[in-house]
Structure formats: structure tokens, C-alpha cells
Design an enzyme around this catalytic site. Structure first.
Site, PDB file in Angstrom:
ATOM      1  N   GLU A  59       0.852  -1.200   0.000  1.00 15.23           N
ATOM      2  CA  GLU A  59       0.000   0.000   0.000  1.00 15.23           C
ATOM      3  C   GLU A  59       0.884   1.244   0.000  1.00 15.23           C
ATOM      4  O   GLU A  59       0.627   2.205   0.727  1.00 15.23           O
ATOM      5  CB  GLU A  59      -0.921   0.015   1.224  1.00 15.23           C
ATOM      6  CG  GLU A  59      -1.889  -1.146   1.246  1.00 15.23           C
ATOM      7  CD  GLU A  59      -2.907  -1.022   2.376  1.00 15.23           C
ATOM      8  OE1 GLU A  59      -4.092  -1.010   2.058  1.00 15.23           O
ATOM      9  OE2 GLU A  59      -2.504  -0.930   3.541  1.00 15.23           O
ATOM     10  N   CYS A  83     -11.257   2.162   5.544  1.00 19.86           N
ATOM     11  CA  CYS A  83     -10.550   3.372   5.965  1.00 19.86           C
ATOM     12  C   CYS A  83     -10.874   4.568   5.069  1.00 19.86           C
ATOM     13  O   CYS A  83     -10.946   5.696   5.541  1.00 19.86           O
ATOM     14  CB  CYS A  83      -9.044   3.118   5.985  1.00 19.86           C
ATOM     15  SG  CYS A  83      -8.386   2.426   4.461  1.00 19.86           S
TER      16      CYS A  83
HETATM   17 ZN   LIG Z   1      -7.975   4.018   2.908  1.00 17.60          ZN
END
Ligand SMILES: [Zn+2]
Length: 640
Positions: free
Chosen positions: A316, A400
Site C-alpha cells: 500500500e 478506511c
Molecule cells: Zn484508505
């Protein structure tokens, strides 16, 4: 005047009311997103996990290969949702939604231990694992988001309950963390607590919270390494770390020595945000110097033209310099949101368009694309081209992004302005009214504009008594030919520019009028030739907006479109089905796909025909009929 002597602190969200472009987005958050976030948190089982009056549901999302579960950060999802609700209540009262938020806050108050500790996972599911794995378990990360929610809810509603809960937790942390006997000399694997503690210090006036934030920043990456020692203490092998490297959490070396932006993108941005806040509060040049190096590293070698960052899904985060694949771009919505956070905090030591231009670019493109026009669906990853299979989500296993883009949109007014002792900076343009306090007196700024669709901005000042101060207005680097006047008198921009801002210091009186004209012309953007994925291609921007081609306007095979090197005259049109967004049309050539024949390969290039290209803002893609999308279009070869 030394630029860095100034201290600009963010204005409170309720102090700025936005209309126009951002007003519509905020209405979508008020009318849909805020409630949806809460509904989906409830559906996921988060309230059951939190509410001590109900049986604890245990592990709902199984432990994953990295040693934890996303369920461990449910508190952060609830917190970001409460933060979004707080901002939305300020814009539009909603007693039902407020009551639901109050209920959740009551649950946190009931959950809190006598010593101040509060975390739904480590109190109810794994109480014996508290503070045993800071590297992976997001304990302080959750606390940070709850602190941000507490500050927001207090500022929007005046209610202190969550703020008091989180002050008690922060006081507990002050005792828990340090180099003394029985204390933990460590920090969180996912940064967030650092910036949250600065917010808490600013709203309470308590310097002790700043000191704790500084402790976390100063400790990070020191040797002997905390995560290594922690793992050994906990009976784990430090080498048994799924991410293999402490670069993942930017703890591979002390923060002031870091020169390259590495690892998980959101972790990096949150850390730099906290560092920038501390640099402002302590006037710490060592932090500022490190941040400026990291800023250049990110923005000259590792950032998409959309302000998207972190190309790889695997970590990520970041890979190599100039590695910016378009179709597989991860470019998480959260990462661009967090880049806006960082950029805004780099303005703490004085306005500088080096930071504010990128803040705007990330805000309007990489971040905003994460929310649909209705406010009901979301992007998690944000590619710059699509064959038509990438679509918005209702929700995500790791949710998120939805509350992150929602809280940014709902609080965007606070990013538009900065206030120091005797200076007001306008960082972003947009229809808005800001009621600011400047050294004890009130100054209201009314910005009237249809920006970003139109580049004309007028700002009217309202103040009780004439006052000497500086008003600094960002002149974006792209705004070639910008003009500025005050009370009808033209200002020579060359004479007043400081770090990309027109700084007008004078005695301001009630009713003063500032007019700014930022020419919005379609402009080509070519990538550094080292970016192999963009070779022979061009992206098109208008003002702060990146534009893209969609199949719904242009048919398929978008890669056959060839954009001339010298842009022909363009036409703009208003898109009724995209909330009156401005589309741009221009004549181009298109390679023929019809008469190519059956062969996959042949020795002659495709013939071409004249065609019309319609471009729409990238942040609005996938809001109509699904299909192909392309940002980096084929560019006409020079001299062809
Ligand atoms: Zn996120």
C-alpha cells in the site's frame, strides 16, 4: 522578514462556511455519507464490539497473515465517522444523527477503564495483549483517531464528553510512555497519534500533549530498535515480520535523517503531518529541513499527476523512483487525503505555493475521486486508466477510505485559510465565508467565486475597525497571466510576491474588495521521460483539475486518440448530468480501428481520422455509464 518565524495554525472547521463547488459536496456528505458511514459501521458489528452492555462478539474478521485483523482498528472507523458527523452537524443540524453519535460517545465513556485506557479490541477481545505489539496492532492509531473525533465533536457541538474521555486516555499515555521504570519507550507502527496529540494540545492549551507527540516522533527509528526489542520481549521473532522492513512504517532510521519517502503511503503522510505540526509549534528547523527534503523526494519522483501516491498494492505504498503505472495504480484515497493533511501543515511556518499547489492538486483529483457525486459510494484505489472494470464500492473490508474522504470534504473550509499573529493567508479559492480571529479582533472574509470552474475570485473584507495586517493570496504556479486588484486598483504582482503568494500588507478597512483573476486554460502536462508508463503521452489540466476521457463521451478504444502538440482552440460545456461540471472539447485525431483488418500486427501504422474529444474532470469519472477511462492520452509525435 524571515518567512519561517511565522506560526500559522489551522482555523477551526466551524469558522468557515463554504458554498458553491464545495458546498454541493458537503451537502452530499450531510445528506448521505455521514449517515451511511454510521450505518455501515453498525452493520459490520462495531457497536456490538464497543458496547459493554452487550456480549462481546469476539473475533469477527479472522486473524490475517500479518498477525492481526482489520477488526483491531474498528475504533478508528467509528472515530472517523463521528468526526465526519461532527462537521456535518455544523453545516446542517440533524438531531437524530447527533443522538446516534452521542450514544456511541456514551459507549466509549462506559468502556473506559479507571486508569484512562480505552480501546474496544484490547479491552473486550484480547485484554491480555494490551501494549504487547505496537508494531502491528494499531492501538495508538485508534487512540489518535478518537482524539481527532473528540476535538471535532467538541468544536462542532460544544459537547465535551468525548474530549474528556480522550484527555484522560492521553494523560494515561503520558504516564505509560517514556524512558522511566516500567514505561514503554516506543511508538505506534501506524502513525496518527502524533498529529492527533497536536490537535488535542491546541484545543486544550495543554503543552503536555505536544511533549508526548514530540516523544513519539523523536523516538522513532532510534537504536536499539523498539520493534525488535518488543518482539523479543513478546516471544516473537523480530524477523517474522510480514513487511520484512521497518521502512514500511518509516521507523528504519530516526525521522530527521530520513531523505527518501518509503513504505506505506498513509503511514508516511500521517507521520510527516505530525512532524510538520511539531515543526510549527517548536519552530524546529531540523524537522522542517528533513520535511522539505522528503517533500521534494515525493513530489518530483513519486507522485501521480493526480496527487495520487503509493503505486503498489503490495505494501500500500511506495516502490522505486519514477514507477507510476496507470492501470494498476493503487494510489489509495486515504493516501491523497493524507497528502492534503501534510501539505496543509507545511504551511504552518508561512505560506508557500510549493506546498499549497500540491495540496490543491491532491484535494481536487487524487482525494475527491474517492467519493461519488451522490456521496453513497467510494473508490479505495485510484487508477489513472481503466478498461471499464473499476467501479465504486459500497463498502470495503478495510473501510478506511470512505470516512477519510468524507471528513476531508466536510472540513475543507479549514484548509482554505491560515491565520498567524498579523497575517491571513488564503491558500485555496472557493465560495466561502470565513470568520477569523486575528490577534484579538474579528475579520470576516467573503469569497465569491465559481472556482474551480471559473478563475474569477472576489474577496470582501469585513472588520469593525481599520487594522494593519498582511493578506497573502496564493497565485498558483499554473496561473500564467494572473491579475490582482484591491479596491479597484491594479496591484503589480511582481512587486508583492513572496513564495508564490501575493502578500499585501496595509491598513485594511471594512468593505475592502480584492479581485483576483486566475486564467483557466487547458494545459498539457508531460511526464519526466524517466516515467516509462507515460512515455509518448500527455495529460491535460485546467486550473487545479486533471481531466480524463471516458467511454461514455468518446466511445471505446480511448488509446487510439491522439492529442496534438499545440492544443487547438477548446470549447467548454456545462455537464448537467455531472452537477454542472465544466467539460472541455477539442479537435483531435483518432487512429482507425475499423479498417485495420484482422491482423494483430502489421508493418503499416493505423490510418487516422479527425475526431472530437470530450474531457471531464478526473474526480467525476465513473459517475455515469461504466466504461473505459484514460488520463494519459497518446501525444502527437513532435514534428509529425
Ligand atoms: Zn484508505
Amino acid at each position: 522578514m524571515s518567512n519561517k518565524d511565522r506560526q500559522f495554525r489551522p482555523v477551526a472547521v466551524p469558522d468557515v462556511r463554504v458554498g458553491g463547488f464545495w458546498g454541493k459536496w458537503q451537502d452530499a456528505v450531510c445528506n448521505a455519507t455521514a449517515e451511511i458511514l454510521l450505518d455501515r459501521c453498525v452493520e459490520a458489528g462495531m457497536l456490538q464490539a464497543l458496547d459493554v452492555r452487550r456480549p462481546n462478539p469476539g473475533i469477527v474478521i479472522p486473524i490475517q497473515p500479518w498477525g492481526g485483523t482489520t477488526q483491531m482498528f474498528w475504533d478508528s472507523d467509528l472515530a472517523k465517522s463521528i468526526e465526519t458527523i461532527a462537521y456535518s452537524l455544523y453545516r446542517k443540524p440533524n438531531p437524530q444523527l447527533e443522538a446516534r453519535a452521542d450514544d456511541i460517545i456514551d459507549m466509549y465513556e462506559r468502556l473506559q477503564d479507571k486508569d484512562g485506557y480505552v480501546n474496544s479490541w484490547f479491552q473486550r477481545v484480547q485484554p491480555d495483549r494490551r501494549w504487547t505489539n505496537l508494531r502491528d496492532h494499531h492501538e495508538l492509531y485508534c487512540a489518535g483517531h478518537l482524539i481527532e473525533a473528540a476535538v471535532a465533536y467538541f468544536q462542532a457541538t460544544g459537547k465535551r464528553k468525548l474530549l474528556d474521555v480522550m484527555c484522560r486516555f492521553a494523560d494515561y499515555m503520558i504516564g505509560k510512555f517514556g524512558h522511566g521504570e516500567g514505561q514503554i519507550a516506543g511508538y505506534c507502527g501506524h502513525q496518527e497519534i502524533e498529529l492527533a496529540l497536536v490537535k488535542l494540545a491546541r484545543v486544550t492549551g495543554e503543552k503536555k500533549y505536544l511533549e508526548l507527540s514530540k516523544f513519539f516522533i523523536d523516538e522513532r527509528g532510534q537504536e536499539p530498535h523498539f520493534f525488535t526489542e518488543e518482539a523479543i520481549r513478546d516471544g516473537r521473532s523480530p524477523k517474522d515480520y510480514i513487511q520484512k522492513t521497518y521502512e514500511y512504517s518509516q521507523s528504519h532510521e530516526p525521522v530527521r535523517r530520513q531523505k527518501k519517502v518509503v513504505g506505506h503511503a498513509v503511514r508516511a503522510m500521517y507521520m510527516y503531518s505530525g512532524m510538520a505540526d511539531l515543526a510549527t509549534e517548536y519552530k524546529d528547523d531540523t524537522l522542517t529541513t528533513a520535511l522539505e527534503t522528503l517533500w521534494d523526494d515525493l513530489t518530483t519522483k513519486q507522485m501521480y499527476v493526480t496527487g495520487g501516491i503509493g503505486p503498489s498494492a503490495k505494501n500500500e505504498g511506495f516502490t522505486d523512483y519514477y514507477d507510476l503505472p496507470n492501470d494498476t495504480a493503487y494510489a489509495e484515497t486515504c493516501a491523497s487525503v493524507a497528502l492534503v493533511f501534510w501539505a496543509s501543515r507545511m504551511l504552518g511556518r508561512g505560506p508557500n505555493r510549493r506546498f499549497a499547489d500540491i495540496m490543491e492538486q491532491a484535494l481536487y483529483n487524487g482525494a475527491l475521486t474517492g467519493l461519488s457525486l451522490t456521496g453513497k459510494t467510494f473508490f479505495y484505489d485510484n487508477p489513472l486508466e481503466s478498461t471499464g472494470k473499476h467501479h465504486r464500492w459500497k463498502w470495503h473490508n478495510c473501510p478506511c477510505c470512505p470516512p477519510n474522504i468524507a471528513r476531508l470534504v466536510a472540513s475543507v473550509g479549514a484548509y482554505m485559510y491560515g491565520v498567524a499573529a498579523d497575517e491571513i493567508a488564503v491558500h485555496l479559492y472557493g465560495e466561502s465565508t470565513a470568520r477569523l480571529e486575528l490577534g484579538g479582533s474579528n475579520v470576516t472574509l467573503r469569497q465569491v467565486t465559481n472556482y474551480p470552474w471559473d478563475g474569477k475570485v472576489s474577496i470582501r473584507l469585513e472588520l469593525k475597525e481599520p487594522r494593519q495586517f498582511a493578506l497573502s493570496l496564493r497565485i498558483p504556479q499554473w496561473a500564467e497571466g494572473a491579475s490582482l486588484s484591491v479596491n479597484g486598483g491594479r496591484i503589480d504582482l511582481g512587486a508583492v510576491m513572496l513564495d508564490g503568494y501575493a502578500r499585501i500588507e496595509r491598513e485594511w478597512t471594512d468593505g475592502a474588495e480584492v479581485s483576483l483573476d486566475l486564467p483557466l486554460t487547458l494545459r498539457p502536462q508531460y511526464a519526466n521521460p524517466k516515467v516509462r508508463q507515460d512515455a509518448g503521452r500527455v495529460a491535460l489540466m485546467r486550473g487545479p483539475l486533471v481531466y480524463c476521457a471516458e467511454e461514455v463521451d468518446n466511445g471505446g478504444d480511448l488509446s487510439a486518440i491522439v492529442v496534438p502538440e499545440h492544443l487547438p482552440e477548446t470549447k467548454t460545456s456545462i455537464m448537467r448530468d455531472l452537477e454542472d461540471a465544466v467539460a472541455v472539447e477539442l479537435p483531435v485525431e483518432r487512429e482507425d480501428t475499423q479498417n485495420w483488418g484482422e491482423a494483430l500486427y502489421r508493418s503499416k501504422p493505423a490510418s487516422r481520422h479527425e475526431a472530437k474529444l470530450r474531457l471531464v474532470p478526473y474526480h467525476l469519472w465513473d459517475n455515469r455509464a461504466p466504461g473505459e477511462m484514460l488520463v494519459w492520452l497518446q501525444a502527437e509525435k513532435r514534428g509529425a
